[in-house]
Design a protein around this motif. Sequence first.
Motif, PDB file in Angstrom:
ATOM      1  N   HIS A  92       0.847  -1.206   0.000  1.00 34.00           N
ATOM      2  CA  HIS A  92       0.000   0.000   0.000  1.00 34.00           C
ATOM      3  C   HIS A  92       0.884   1.259   0.000  1.00 34.00           C
ATOM      4  O   HIS A  92       0.687   2.170  -0.818  1.00 34.00           O
ATOM      5  CB  HIS A  92      -0.919  -0.021   1.231  1.00 34.00           C
ATOM      6  N   HIS A  96       1.725   4.186  -3.068  1.00 32.06           N
ATOM      7  CA  HIS A  96       1.578   5.645  -2.921  1.00 32.06           C
ATOM      8  C   HIS A  96       2.715   6.414  -3.599  1.00 32.06           C
ATOM      9  O   HIS A  96       2.549   7.599  -3.903  1.00 32.06           O
ATOM     10  CB  HIS A  96       1.567   6.038  -1.448  1.00 32.06           C
ATOM     11  N   GLU A 115      -5.745   7.088  -1.993  1.00 32.09           N
ATOM     12  CA  GLU A 115      -6.001   5.993  -1.046  1.00 32.09           C
ATOM     13  C   GLU A 115      -6.742   4.805  -1.664  1.00 32.09           C
ATOM     14  O   GLU A 115      -6.444   3.657  -1.346  1.00 32.09           O
ATOM     15  CB  GLU A 115      -6.764   6.530   0.176  1.00 32.09           C
ATOM     16  N   ALA A 118      -4.002   3.155  -3.740  1.00 30.52           N
ATOM     17  CA  ALA A 118      -3.031   2.395  -2.933  1.00 30.52           C
ATOM     18  C   ALA A 118      -3.672   1.124  -2.391  1.00 30.52           C
ATOM     19  O   ALA A 118      -3.042   0.060  -2.352  1.00 30.52           O
ATOM     20  CB  ALA A 118      -2.495   3.265  -1.802  1.00 30.52           C
ATOM     21  N   TYR A 174     -10.849   4.852   0.906  1.00 31.44           N
ATOM     22  CA  TYR A 174      -9.899   3.730   0.842  1.00 31.44           C
ATOM     23  C   TYR A 174     -10.555   2.493   0.187  1.00 31.44           C
ATOM     24  O   TYR A 174     -10.310   2.189  -0.971  1.00 31.44           O
ATOM     25  CB  TYR A 174      -9.415   3.346   2.248  1.00 31.44           C
TER      26      TYR A 174
HETATM   27 ZN   LIG Z   1      -2.632   5.184   2.137  1.00 28.75          ZN
END
Ligand SMILES: [Zn+2]
Length: 320
Positions: A92, A96, A115, A118, A174
């Motif tokens: 993750h 990024h 997010e 990622a 996310y």
């Molecule tokens: Zn993140």
Amino acid sequence: MTKFASTLLDEVYDIPVSAWVYPENRLDGFSDYGVATKVLKYFIDNIGPYSYAKLANMQAKTQWGGLENAGTIAYFENSVNGKNEVEGLIAHEIAHQWFGNSASENDWNHVWLSEGFATYFAILYQESVYGNDKRKEELELDRKQIIDYYLQNPSPIVDPSITDPMKVLSINTYQKGGWVLNMLRHKLGDKVFWKGIQAYYKAYRDSNAMSADFQKIMEEISGEDLEEFFQQWLFTKGHPELKWDWSYAKKNLQINIEQLQKHHVFKFPIEIGVIKDGKTVIYQMDMENARKSLTIKLDYQPDDVILDPESWLLFEEKSN
Ligand SMILES: [Zn+2]
């Protein structure tokens, strides 16, 4: 300030990848952070060139699980135990470096471009190592969180009415953002999806983008009109809540699906898995209305019928 033990893990296409851990965690830490080399290579091979001179992976005091500072990622103190339990987190934070650090959102309310990306690219990396079942497992965990979150927070992924910056970091930006990429990939197919991702990164590397910029590039690459897709998944709250049943008679399998949520009729393809003797055959149906029925000619009585056996659609199954 603290003392570190450090090591050069490897060089990936001339990018030095190092681990920095507290001296007492030396062996476990070098082992756990070692996967960073595999992750870096996977993303360079699949997305495009890495934008920084080095990739350091550092054990640190951070209030977050990880913090993706460009070129020097900080991971929480207990991330090192020698058991490779933070591979998803490492993937993750390294993702990024492409999305969030290099190609970054131009507006905080579009932070899913960091997010959600990622989150999904960590899943893609894990899928490449452990197979498709790993993708499905991760997405099913995320699905549960998305459904629970929606009950308390009925808002879309991009919601300019949220003014507290911390509240923009959520299950929506996310996990649901990740699910949007999973659905986009399924809609476009792997080849076009990756081509679009590469084109988006190339266009916005070391720059800023809005969701509409990402949409535009995916439309250019795929030749498809994606307006409805992005409108319903990014700017509309919720997800399809489906009540459904199936029956079999006279060599016909009949499937009836109904969308229960009232605020919006989602449009989506849905896969139907017909199971017989442990084998699953997949049929696809396009849902454009609140209700739809499908009849499939079938020579055998199925043992079971399930929706979305391959985890390509974000929806909630409602019991009858
Ligand atoms: Zn993140």
